[in-house]
Design an enzyme around this catalytic site. Sequence first.
Site, mmCIF file in Angstrom:
data_model
loop_
_atom_site.group_PDB
_atom_site.id
_atom_site.type_symbol
_atom_site.label_atom_id
_atom_site.label_comp_id
_atom_site.label_asym_id
_atom_site.label_seq_id
_atom_site.Cartn_x
_atom_site.Cartn_y
_atom_site.Cartn_z
ATOM 1 N N LYS A 196 2.249 -3.397 7.309
ATOM 2 C CA LYS A 196 2.451 -3.596 5.868
ATOM 3 C C LYS A 196 3.906 -3.247 5.488
ATOM 4 O O LYS A 196 4.523 -3.930 4.669
ATOM 5 C CB LYS A 196 1.483 -2.729 5.057
ATOM 6 C CG LYS A 196 0.017 -3.105 5.190
ATOM 7 C CD LYS A 196 -0.323 -4.464 4.608
ATOM 8 C CE LYS A 196 -0.236 -4.539 3.113
ATOM 9 N NZ LYS A 196 -0.658 -5.869 2.597
ATOM 10 N N THR A 236 0.829 -1.210 0.000
ATOM 11 C CA THR A 236 0.000 0.000 0.000
ATOM 12 C C THR A 236 0.863 1.259 0.000
ATOM 13 O O THR A 236 1.998 1.246 0.503
ATOM 14 C CB THR A 236 -0.899 -0.010 1.262
ATOM 15 O OG1 THR A 236 -1.406 1.299 1.483
ATOM 16 C CG2 THR A 236 -0.130 -0.408 2.519
ATOM 17 N N ASP A 237 0.293 2.349 -0.518
ATOM 18 C CA ASP A 237 1.004 3.636 -0.469
ATOM 19 C C ASP A 237 1.153 4.126 0.970
ATOM 20 O O ASP A 237 1.960 5.016 1.243
ATOM 21 C CB ASP A 237 0.287 4.693 -1.334
ATOM 22 C CG ASP A 237 -1.159 4.959 -0.931
ATOM 23 O OD1 ASP A 237 -1.653 4.337 0.024
ATOM 24 O OD2 ASP A 237 -1.794 5.816 -1.589
ATOM 25 N N GLU A 238 0.393 3.533 1.891
ATOM 26 C CA GLU A 238 0.437 4.008 3.279
ATOM 27 C C GLU A 238 1.792 3.743 3.935
ATOM 28 O O GLU A 238 2.101 4.311 4.979
ATOM 29 C CB GLU A 238 -0.715 3.399 4.101
ATOM 30 C CG GLU A 238 -2.059 3.759 3.494
ATOM 31 C CD GLU A 238 -3.262 3.480 4.383
ATOM 32 O OE1 GLU A 238 -3.121 3.471 5.609
ATOM 33 O OE2 GLU A 238 -4.347 3.268 3.814
ATOM 34 N N TYR A 254 -1.557 -0.410 11.186
ATOM 35 C CA TYR A 254 -1.794 -1.071 9.900
ATOM 36 C C TYR A 254 -0.625 -0.812 8.943
ATOM 37 O O TYR A 254 -0.015 -1.746 8.416
ATOM 38 C CB TYR A 254 -3.109 -0.572 9.273
ATOM 39 C CG TYR A 254 -3.205 -0.882 7.787
ATOM 40 C CD1 TYR A 254 -3.351 -2.192 7.347
ATOM 41 C CD2 TYR A 254 -3.123 0.133 6.818
ATOM 42 C CE1 TYR A 254 -3.414 -2.486 5.975
ATOM 43 C CE2 TYR A 254 -3.191 -0.152 5.464
ATOM 44 C CZ TYR A 254 -3.329 -1.462 5.044
ATOM 45 O OH TYR A 254 -3.381 -1.750 3.703
#
Length: 339
Positions: free
Chosen positions: A157, A125-127, A153
């Site tokens: 990741k 994810t870009d997060e 979260y």
Amino acid sequence: MTIIVTGGAGFIGSNFIFHLMSAHSEDRVICVDKLTYAGNLSTLASVLGKPNFRFCKVDICDREAVYALFEEEHPDIVVNFAAESHVDRSIEDPGIFLQTNILGTSVLMDACRKYSIRRYHQVSTDEVYGDLPLERPDLFFTEATPIHTSSPYSSSKASADLLVLAYHRTYGLPVSISRCSNNYGPYHFPEKLIPLMIINALHDKPLPVYGEGLNVRDWLYVEDHCKAIDLVIRKGRVGEVYNIGGHNEMRNIDIVKLICKELNKPESLITYVSDRKGHDLRYAIDPTKIHQELGWLPETKFADGIKRTIKWYLEHQDWWEPIMNGEYTQYYEKMYGSR
Ligand code: NAD
Ligand code: TYD
């Protein structure tokens, strides 16, 4: 080819299975899913009876079960979507995020090493890049942007991404990673912004916008994400990270207002509630690498994708109504009851 898709009973994984089954009918697809609250076997109803499809209810953290499946199927490719995926839940209770997102990834990769897989692909994810300031619209995440996470979260990741790259360097495991921006489309679990607002608006319930609704996300139609992953697993370079996003940045409040407009509901349903802890301000992907190397470009414009998505929710109440009546009721009360 035999392809294992983990987390295939969830939002993006199921859409990816539909894409594979229609674009590569010669491949055998095996869905591995624990069927947590976010997994729904009914989502896969249209493929369950197909001869080149198999569903296995397996937890990716269960080493014995994962190895047994690899022993039986000898997959060529593994695409790992399985994860705990909701930031708000990770803030309430991080433990399961570390378990599934980090340990589960290592179990899968150990199996890939043992059974000499051709490609392990990690759906990230870009997060993992943290956030960008609202007042610097000129800044974007590239693959070289440092990992700098905000939530349990995104930290889980990012940890998984680091492990994936370590397995490549240390053991020579043929891996790839894609980091995508926010997805929307059919089968999106109703705890996430877009489906939650559509379903609440349909019931004339308050639309809970965190803070002032000024946070920006970069929205991509789920099918475009699936096509990008398909390209990366077949043509992407081993050991590489590919960012996926469509330069479609929107403020949360503008999305919610658009949903009200499309459904002909009053904006007075919008209710500002207390902000998410550590709330990331802005995500924005630079997708130059995947465009230049693999020729990928998003095909669905947001204006069309959001209309298609709203129509899908209107026509598939039979999919989301049982979800709304189950564990979700307690979740909603806990997260929004006193917000
Ligand atoms: P989702 O929550 O809708 O689905 C997750 C699926 O994984 C569910 O079917 C669940 O049952 C399964 N699962 C959870 N724990 C498992 C375990 N231990 N073993 C086996 N299966 C398990 O998530 P999603 O939105 O489809 O996201 C899929 C992946 O894409 C995730 O890895 C997420 O981090 C990533 N991602 C999501 C977005 C987004 O906007 N939704 C954007 C970028 C990346
Ligand atoms: P979400 O769909 O949870 O995705 P993510 O946090 O992974 O980006 O949330 C998208 C944005 O919408 C995020 O800025 C938080 C905000 N949001 C609300 O304002 N209200 C809500 O009820 C939810 C679920 C999210």
